[in-house]
Design an enzyme around this catalytic site. Structure first.
Site, PDB file in Angstrom:
ATOM      1  N   GLU A  35      36.261 -15.097  -9.744  1.00 31.60           N
ATOM      2  CA  GLU A  35      36.358 -16.068 -10.875  1.00 31.60           C
ATOM      3  C   GLU A  35      35.064 -17.081 -11.203  1.00 31.60           C
ATOM      4  O   GLU A  35      34.669 -17.516 -10.110  1.00 31.60           O
ATOM      5  CB  GLU A  35      37.570 -17.131 -10.419  1.00 31.60           C
ATOM      6  CG  GLU A  35      38.053 -17.821 -11.548  1.00 31.60           C
ATOM      7  CD  GLU A  35      37.374 -19.215 -11.715  1.00 31.60           C
ATOM      8  OE1 GLU A  35      36.679 -19.094 -12.771  1.00 31.60           O
ATOM      9  OE2 GLU A  35      37.639 -20.189 -11.083  1.00 31.60           O
TER      10      GLU A  35
ATOM     11  N   CYS B 107      34.532 -24.862 -14.344  1.00 28.02           N
ATOM     12  CA  CYS B 107      34.447 -23.844 -15.170  1.00 28.02           C
ATOM     13  C   CYS B 107      35.238 -23.721 -16.324  1.00 28.02           C
ATOM     14  O   CYS B 107      34.846 -22.903 -17.035  1.00 28.02           O
ATOM     15  CB  CYS B 107      34.574 -22.667 -14.066  1.00 28.02           C
ATOM     16  SG  CYS B 107      36.593 -22.562 -13.434  1.00 28.02           S
TER      17      CYS B 107
END
Length: 477
Positions: free
Chosen positions: A228, A263
């Site tokens: 990720e 993020c």
């Protein structure tokens, strides 16, 4: 290891951890390997019960008030405001509860016995999982890996970020020590862990450079991975978007929570040109109400410092570049910080920039966000999809059907509607990126099944008692 400093008070040492040698990493992996067979032999319900027990311990830790409690430790080592740190621990507990509830059904064997034969589908663990975790939400992003990995029958070796190495082991101490091990260090420790021959699954959250390097180490061993990575998330407001106080405050914090070091933060704001002025007024007012820069332990602070001197320099350089290009730089919110005491950077809104400006085309990962005007929806789609990242996005509209139709055109692994960032997450919704934002999923049943592989036992009908048989070398019909 060098002392871990408080990014809000650079003179304060928060703690130290030992750097693991290659021998230390080997010992941790071998200990995890030694425990894994017994752990897999436990019933899925037993494994789920353990995860549920730890969930309650994490929930209790979130509410602790003694000096040095986990939420305070997290605030001091990361610079996140204390309420956000408590929230992260609560959310981590909720996720572990969800894993415990879902695991028995998701990981159960499936068996078919019909005219085609007997087919058994087993959900089997990989073995030892190497989890490499970041600093910005270290507790939840670690337990997103440890919880489902343990439920699936794996054991885990965790390497926390050297920028936030203290709270993670404190929380992982709530698990049985033979099942979850911790090693500390930087790149060398990560490579030793990922490249270990007894590691059979890698789970990584972090930046692209580390992902490339660790991906090479995993590939040499043909070790599968979940990765990720970062994003440059576009938030697209359609021409009927709600500009109310509540909606604008939600959008402001979608960019500036954790000082923008998330993020999936909203990193590009696209607004119809005819509503640009109204939006800017509403957004600035919301920022004035919600953003308070200061020490993360001070009540009322909503934005803390950046994690490091390098991070602060990088964000300041993006803002300076925007100004040099003729961009409009507007400072946001209130300041209670001693700006020289830590890595504080004033939140800013950037406008009048072209799409090739670094503050637009790159992930800022800090407290600044560009505001961009568009004329048509086709243009907005093309600009939102530009670049090689595709983690998250959001669409804002009073018409949900219209928002979903627009979202179908976006190249993003997770598209929020009328919200963005953590307010739009759901435990059942798998999260992960497309393009260069990674592969694999966290959350949801898909995230749980990342830690189990399907193994098959099959008896074709042709060769069971009373079967018609099949010629040697024949293909099944």
């Amino acid at each position: 290891m060098d002392p871990e400093e408080n990014p809000a008070r650079l003179t304060e040492e928060v703690g130290r951890v030992p750097v693991a040698s290659a021998a230390d990493v080997d010992a941790a992996v071998r200990a995890a390997e030694s425990a894994r067979r017994g752990w897999y032999a436990a019933a899925v319900s037993e494994r789920a019960d353990l995860v549920a027990e730890v969930a309650e311990a994490v929930a209790a830790a979130a509410e602790a008030t003694r000096p040095g409690h986990p939420a305070e430790l997290l605030a001091r080592e990361t610079g996140k405001p204390l309420p956000d740190c408590r929230g992260e621990l609560r959310f981590a507990a909720a996720y572990l509860r969800w894993v415990a509830e879902q695991a028995p059904a998701a990981l159960a064997d499936r068996e078919l016995d019909d005219a085609e034969g007997r087919l058994l589908l087993r959900r089997c663990p990989y073995g030892v999982v190497a989890a490499i975790t970041p600093w910005n939400a270290p507790v939840i992003l670690t337990l997103l890996k440890v919880g489902p990995a343990l439920a699936a029958g794996n054991t885990v070796v965790v390497k926390p970020s050297p920028l936030a190495p203290l709270t993670v082991p404190a929380v992982l101490a709530l698990f049985p020590p033979e099942l979850v091990h911790v090693v500390h260090g930087g790149a060398a420790t990560g490579h030793a862990l990922v490249g270990h021959p007894l590691v059979h699954r890698v789970a990584f959250t972090g930046g692209p450079q580390a992902a490339r390097e660790l991906g090479v180490s995993a590939a040499r061993r043909i070790t599968p991975a979940v990765m990720e990575l970062g994003g440059n998330d576009a938030a697209v407001l359609l021409d009927d978007a709600d500009l109310s106080d509540e909606a604008m405050e939600r959008l402001v914090l979608a960019s500036f929570a954790t000082a923008g070091q998330v993020c999936m933060a909203a990193k590009r704001l696209y607004v119809p040109r005819r509503r640009f002025g109204d939006f800017r007024v509403a957004y600035l007012a919301a920022a004035a109400r919600t953003l308070v820069l200061g020490d993360p332990l001070d009540p009322g602070v909503t934005v803390g410092p950046l994690i490091s001197a390098d991070a602060a320099r990088r964000v300041r350089a993006l803002v300076a570049d925007a100004a040099d290009r003729g961009g409009d730089v507007t400072e946001l919110g209130a300041v209670r910080a001693d700006m020289d005491a830590g890595y504080f950077v004033r939140p800013t809104l950037l406008a009048a920039l072209d799409d090739d400006a670094p503050a637009v085309s790159r992930e800022q990962f800090g407290p600044t966000v560009p505001l961009l005007a568009y004329d048509t929806e086709d243009e907005a789609v093309a600009r939102a999809n530009a670049g090689d990242l595709g983690l998250g996005a959001s669409v804002w509209s009073a018409d949900e059907e219209r928002a979903f139709a627009f979202a179908r055109r976006l190249e993003a692994g997770f598209t929020f509607v009328n919200t963005h960032n953590r307010t739009g997450m759901a435990l059942r919704a798998p999260f992960g990126g497309v393009k260069r934002s990674g592969y694999g999923r966290e959350y949801g049943v898909e995230g749980l099944l990342e830690y189990a592989q399907t193994c098959v036992v099959h008896a074709p009908a042709a060769f069971r008692p009373g079967g018609a048989g099949m010629a040697a070398g024949a293909y099944p019909a």
